[in-house]
Design an enzyme around this catalytic site. Structure first.
Site, PDB file in Angstrom:
ATOM      1  N   HIS A   8    -124.179  38.922 -73.825  1.00 34.51           N
ATOM      2  CA  HIS A   8    -124.406  37.532 -73.444  1.00 34.51           C
ATOM      3  C   HIS A   8    -125.826  37.121 -73.793  1.00 34.51           C
ATOM      4  O   HIS A   8    -126.753  37.936 -73.723  1.00 34.51           O
ATOM      5  CB  HIS A   8    -124.165  37.337 -71.934  1.00 34.51           C
ATOM      6  CG  HIS A   8    -124.050  35.904 -71.534  1.00 34.51           C
ATOM      7  ND1 HIS A   8    -125.148  35.115 -71.239  1.00 34.51           N
ATOM      8  CD2 HIS A   8    -122.960  35.100 -71.394  1.00 34.51           C
ATOM      9  CE1 HIS A   8    -124.735  33.902 -70.933  1.00 34.51           C
ATOM     10  NE2 HIS A   8    -123.422  33.859 -71.015  1.00 34.51           N
ATOM     11  N   ASP A  50    -115.915  35.838 -70.790  1.00 34.29           N
ATOM     12  CA  ASP A  50    -114.903  35.413 -71.765  1.00 34.29           C
ATOM     13  C   ASP A  50    -113.887  36.518 -72.044  1.00 34.29           C
ATOM     14  O   ASP A  50    -112.730  36.240 -72.353  1.00 34.29           O
ATOM     15  CB  ASP A  50    -115.579  34.991 -73.079  1.00 34.29           C
ATOM     16  CG  ASP A  50    -116.513  33.822 -72.881  1.00 34.29           C
ATOM     17  OD1 ASP A  50    -116.062  32.800 -72.357  1.00 34.29           O
ATOM     18  OD2 ASP A  50    -117.703  33.935 -73.233  1.00 34.29           O
TER      19      ASP A  50
END
Length: 429
Positions: A307, A364
């Site tokens: 991330h 995600d």
């Protein structure tokens, strides 16, 4: 402690820049007068070191894995609130009382229907048109059908506009799914909750006796909360930037939808499912996948890991993993996609290569798997992300409206083009 930073320029000039401290003790150098006092600007591609505003809405600590909405930890909100309460918190600044929660639910149901003429828009789009293109267009079109925000007293009408948008975007999203599948639209029902209504509008038909699964309703509520805000990300910055021009809320949110569309932002969970399908199609083993992901010369990328902000486990991913396991435990159908995803997650999180590089599964990775297990098609993933992010977009738009600074967003640039050129007559070029 000296509250100024000293900048020494190449010509020997020394400039004092005020140092600010935020609520959590982090420091920021105030460069608002840098160009006027020195003629210089800063160069910061992607604005990764630039604070574009002061905000009370969301706090992230990427090193410690902390995410809070208006001071509340994301774990507490997921465990003790539903999406409507969190939307209320973001938009209005505080959690609702029981009475306020009931009234807000009634208002959202009251304004959930779409103008009858908007249905014609759906029918004009191709069945295979991208849902995010339709979503952005339909949100922008709301300003033509519900123009109160353009009237003289904007403050008087903003609450109505916010409520309409929160409710109608859910209906638009469900109608997109129906249009894609050649099905008649299902109207929202007064006796369903926000998320149950959405699932019912998507999946009900006269021949399937559908009733929203309580586990799926709970999971959707929690996943929307996880997506509700994330500080000054790409789409939120787009909403603020468009809002800074004094464009209306619908236009600003439509811009947010367009920004979210990209594979590096809202399309990331779709990329996870595309990756899993590719793995199955090419007959790769999980060991092959891990090896390819570690090979810097291999173009393969392991979607759903790592991330931009978090340097440890994404706090949303921990919760999304739990939700995913709950939904999968109740799934009656074996699915190779889900089996592969779970095996990749298990092996990658134990591999030193990923651990050393802080490449943990992000939110995600798990949300795409969960949506798939719930029967939601990949093409709708980003649309649902937009539904979740909507309260955050609205909160940031409203915060900008009451910001005393309130200047139109206008970044500078470092020009690297030709210094000066003369236009030659066309016959001499």
């Amino acid at each position: 402690m000296d509250k100024n930073a000293r900048l020494i320029l190449p010509d020997g000039r020394e400039v004092l820049l005020p140092v600010m401290e935020d609520t959590m003790g982090s420091m920021a150098i105030d460069i608002t007068k840098l160009r006027s006092s020195t003629g210089c600007i800063t160069y910061d591609p992607g604005f990764v070191n630039t604070g574009s505003c002061m905000s009370k809405i969301c706090y992230i600590d990427g090193e410690k894995g902390i995410l809070r909405y208006r001071g509340y930890d994301i774990e507490d909100l997921v465990d003790h609130c539903d999406f409507i309460e969190v939307a209320y918190l973001l938009v209005k600044g505080e959690l609702p009382t029981a009475a306020e929660r009931i009234n807000y639910q009634k208002l959202l149901n009251k304004h959930s229907l779409l103008h009858v003429n908007m249905r014609d828009f759906f029918k004009a789009y191709p069945h295979d048109g991208h849902p995010m293109a339709i979503l952005a267009a339909m949100v922008a079109s709301l300003s033509a059908f519900y123009p109160e925000l353009e009237e003289k007293d904007i403050e008087e009408n903003i609450d109505l506009t916010v409520t309409r948008l929160l409710s109608k975007m859910r209906t638009i999203a469900a109608f997109e799914y129906r249009q894609m599948n050649g099905l008649e639209f299902v109207e929202p029902q007064y006796n369903f909750s926000y998320c149950a209504n959405f699932l019912n509008m998507m999946f009900y038909s006269s021949v399937n006796n559908y009733s929203p699964d309580p586990l799926h309703v709970k999971a959707l509520n929690q996943l929307l909360i996880l997506h509700a805000d994330h500080e000054q990300n790409c789409s939120t910055s787009a909403v603020r930037l468009v809002g800074s021009s004094e464009a209306n809320l619908y236009a600003a949110v439509a811009a947010g939808c367009c920004a979210l569309w990209g594979s590096k932002h809202g399309g990331a969970n779709q990329a996870v499912m595309d990756m899993l399908n590719k793995i199955i199609k090419e007959g790769l083993s999980v060991d092959d996948v891990i090896r390819k992901a570690k090979d810097k010369n291999d173009p393969f990328r392991l979607s759903g890991f790592g991330h931009r902000v978090y340097k440890t486990f994404d706090p949303r991913a921990k919760i999304a993993k739990r939700i995913c396991k709950e939904v999968l435990a109740e799934s009656p159908i074996a699915d190779p996609l889900l089996d592969i995803a779970q095996e990749i997650e298990e092996k990658a999180t134990k591999d030193e290569y990923f651990i050393e590089r802080n490449l943990y599964p992000n939110v995600d990775f798990y949300t795409g798997i969960t949506f798939h297990a719930m029967g939601i098609p990949v093409s709708m993933f980003t649309v649902i992300f937009a539904m979740g992010r909507l309260p955050g977009w609205i909160a940031h738009y409203l915060e900008w409206r009451h910001d005393p600074y309130q200047k139109i967003g206008r970044p500078r640039q470092v020009y690297i083009g030709p210094e000066s050129q003369e236009v030659k007559p066309i016959n001499e070029r």
